[in-house]
Motif scaffolding. Sequence first.
Motif: not given
Length: 213
Positions: A99-120
């Motif tokens: 997450h931080q690396a995407s911010l530092d690079a200025g690269l919008p990120l679509l992150p993968g999730v699979m579980t409710p914990t991932d989503i939170i």
Amino acid sequence: MATSTVADIVRLGPVIPVLAFDTPEQGEHVSRALHAGGVKVLEITLRTAAGLEAIERAAQIAPDIVVGVGTITKPEHCALAKKAGAKFGVSPGLTREIHQASLDAGLPLLPGVMTPTDIIVAMELGYEIVKFFPAVPAGGLNMLQAFHGPFPTLKFCPTGGITSESAINFLALPNVVCVGGSWLTPKAALAAQDWAEVTRLARAASELARPVR
């Protein structure tokens, strides 16, 4: 093309093809064929050594093409992809370091999730659109319908196991903004260098109906 956020990008078409190339040349041919069929957004993965150069070539095909980098699994992938011309990133999962690396690079990120914990975790980091992966093995339509109750504002791009036949069912869900899929580039067509078939599949995918949201 001015697409500054993931929200802008996922609305450019109902299907984002997930691509892995043997060579940069193959990547360029396929990217041109997909664009000719109306697909403006590509996810070129880092699953092969050709990934970064394929991104670089695809990004130069047309002013309205939006090339993303897929399979981001390490923080350093973000800066490399941005340098190659990627406009966004897609990861199969999410860590705070990525997450931080995407911010530092200025690269919008679509992150993968699979579980409710991932989503939170993703929502705590500010994400409003996530990739549900692997969509079909992880519960498919039923799981996305179940997520809508506790996470009513979150939007998904399900990817993994979706076909040309099932895509329309995913797109009909209120919490789905687009789908990812590899059916636009069948192995037989790539082996035969049948770029017209890729364009045909791209055109059909581009015409899939989805509710306006």
